[in-house]
Design a protein around this motif. Structure first.
Motif, PDB file in Angstrom:
ATOM      1  N   ALA A   2       0.843  -1.197   0.000  1.00  0.00           N
ATOM      2  CA  ALA A   2       0.000   0.000   0.000  1.00  0.00           C
ATOM      3  C   ALA A   2       0.880   1.248   0.000  1.00  0.00           C
ATOM      4  CB  ALA A   2      -0.905   0.000   1.219  1.00  0.00           C
ATOM      5  N   LYS A   4      -1.060   4.481  -0.390  1.00  0.00           N
ATOM      6  CA  LYS A   4      -2.032   5.451   0.132  1.00  0.00           C
ATOM      7  C   LYS A   4      -3.170   4.682   0.789  1.00  0.00           C
ATOM      8  CE  LYS A   4      -3.157   9.430  -1.769  1.00  0.00           C
ATOM      9  NZ  LYS A   4      -3.711  10.403  -2.716  1.00  0.00           N
ATOM     10  N   ILE A   5      -3.376   4.946   2.064  1.00  0.00           N
ATOM     11  CA  ILE A   5      -4.385   4.234   2.848  1.00  0.00           C
ATOM     12  C   ILE A   5      -5.480   5.213   3.259  1.00  0.00           C
ATOM     13  CG2 ILE A   5      -4.805   2.928   4.968  1.00  0.00           C
ATOM     14  CD1 ILE A   5      -1.820   2.104   4.864  1.00  0.00           C
ATOM     15  N   LEU A   6      -6.718   4.760   3.109  1.00  0.00           N
ATOM     16  CA  LEU A   6      -7.872   5.569   3.504  1.00  0.00           C
ATOM     17  C   LEU A   6      -8.605   4.870   4.643  1.00  0.00           C
ATOM     18  CD1 LEU A   6      -9.680   8.042   2.978  1.00  0.00           C
ATOM     19  CD2 LEU A   6     -10.969   6.630   1.353  1.00  0.00           C
ATOM     20  N   GLU A  34       1.098   6.773   2.919  1.00  0.00           N
ATOM     21  CA  GLU A  34       0.368   7.969   3.314  1.00  0.00           C
ATOM     22  C   GLU A  34      -0.973   7.521   3.894  1.00  0.00           C
ATOM     23  OE1 GLU A  34      -1.139  11.557   0.619  1.00  0.00           O
ATOM     24  OE2 GLU A  34       0.646  10.546  -0.201  1.00  0.00           O
ATOM     25  N   HIS A  36      -4.757   8.713   5.242  1.00  0.00           N
ATOM     26  CA  HIS A  36      -5.786   9.747   5.295  1.00  0.00           C
ATOM     27  C   HIS A  36      -7.013   9.138   5.965  1.00  0.00           C
ATOM     28  CE1 HIS A  36      -4.202  12.627   2.092  1.00  0.00           C
ATOM     29  NE2 HIS A  36      -3.324  11.630   2.111  1.00  0.00           N
ATOM     30  N   ALA A  95     -11.778   7.431  -2.760  1.00  0.00           N
ATOM     31  CA  ALA A  95     -10.720   6.424  -2.903  1.00  0.00           C
ATOM     32  C   ALA A  95     -10.235   6.340  -4.343  1.00  0.00           C
ATOM     33  CB  ALA A  95     -11.215   5.066  -2.421  1.00  0.00           C
ATOM     34  N   GLU A  98      -8.572   9.952  -5.548  1.00  0.00           N
ATOM     35  CA  GLU A  98      -7.286  10.275  -4.929  1.00  0.00           C
ATOM     36  C   GLU A  98      -6.258   9.143  -5.016  1.00  0.00           C
ATOM     37  OE1 GLU A  98      -6.457  13.290  -3.741  1.00  0.00           O
ATOM     38  OE2 GLU A  98      -8.438  14.068  -4.292  1.00  0.00           O
ATOM     39  N   PHE A 100      -6.232   5.969  -3.704  1.00  0.00           N
ATOM     40  CA  PHE A 100      -5.952   5.133  -2.538  1.00  0.00           C
ATOM     41  C   PHE A 100      -5.884   3.671  -2.982  1.00  0.00           C
ATOM     42  CE2 PHE A 100      -7.626   8.959  -0.562  1.00  0.00           C
ATOM     43  CZ  PHE A 100      -6.704   9.151   0.460  1.00  0.00           C
ATOM     44  N   ASP A 101      -4.948   2.922  -2.425  1.00  0.00           N
ATOM     45  CA  ASP A 101      -4.840   1.520  -2.802  1.00  0.00           C
ATOM     46  C   ASP A 101      -5.172   0.572  -1.653  1.00  0.00           C
ATOM     47  OD1 ASP A 101      -2.483   2.122  -1.455  1.00  0.00           O
ATOM     48  OD2 ASP A 101      -1.218   1.834  -3.195  1.00  0.00           O
ATOM     49  N   ILE A 103      -8.283   0.559   1.615  1.00  0.00           N
ATOM     50  CA  ILE A 103      -9.308   1.179   2.451  1.00  0.00           C
ATOM     51  C   ILE A 103      -9.416   0.337   3.715  1.00  0.00           C
ATOM     52  CG2 ILE A 103     -11.760   1.764   2.685  1.00  0.00           C
ATOM     53  CD1 ILE A 103     -11.856   1.973  -0.401  1.00  0.00           C
ATOM     54  N   CYS A 130      -9.895  -1.122  -5.044  1.00  0.00           N
ATOM     55  CA  CYS A 130      -8.656  -1.497  -4.355  1.00  0.00           C
ATOM     56  C   CYS A 130      -8.963  -2.477  -3.223  1.00  0.00           C
ATOM     57  CB  CYS A 130      -7.986  -0.250  -3.796  1.00  0.00           C
ATOM     58  SG  CYS A 130      -8.979   0.659  -2.595  1.00  0.00           S
TER      59      CYS A 130
END
Length: 137
Positions: A2, A4-6, A34, A36, A95, A98, A100-101, A103, A130
């Motif tokens: 990952a 970018k994590i949401l 990252e 968020h 997601a 932006e 995100f890979d 969630i 993702c």
């Protein structure tokens, strides 16, 4: 891996972050990703029969609540997105938009047959572009 994590959060339900926030912080650190967070203010404040300006301060109010939660949990550095509308749709749109890979979303308690898998969680899992990690209570 990952990048970018949401993390989805609902400030009115501590089950949405008590286990999920520490896991998200851990995953972000592990991957060097990252992190968020997002909370969606439900679309009820957009109904046409409500008075003009109803809910105008909702986003600021929610942001303040999340900032307090994050500050108390060593996560004050995490960017917060406050969206408004359909919960699962706004999570999925953000997601995708932006990039995100991953969630991370917490399950919630409920009644059979949907216990722990509510409609928003189910739709996010089914439709996300993702990987989705479900944190069970």
């Amino acid at each position: 891996m990952a990048t970018k994590i949401l993390l989805t959060i609902d400030h009115t339900d501590d089950r949405s972050w008590k286990k999920a926030l520490p896991l998200a912080l851990e995953q972000a650190k592990f991957y060097g990703a990252e992190l968020h967070a997002v909370e969606v203010v439900p679309e009820i404040i957009q109904l046409p029969n409500l008075p003009e300006g109803y809910g105008s301060g909702a986003k600021d109010y929610v942001r303040g609540k999340i900032e307090a939660i994050f500050a108390a949990n060593d996560a004050a550095h995490v960017p917060i997105h406050i969206e408004q509308g359909s919960v699962y749709r706004e999570i999925l749109k953000l997601a995708h938009k932006e990039g995100f890979d991953l969630i991370i979303i917490a399950s919630s308690k409920g009644d059979f047959p949907n216990y722990e898998i509510g409609p928003n969680l189910a739709r996010v899992v089914r439709n996300a572009h993702c990987t989705v990690t479900v944190v069970r209570d």
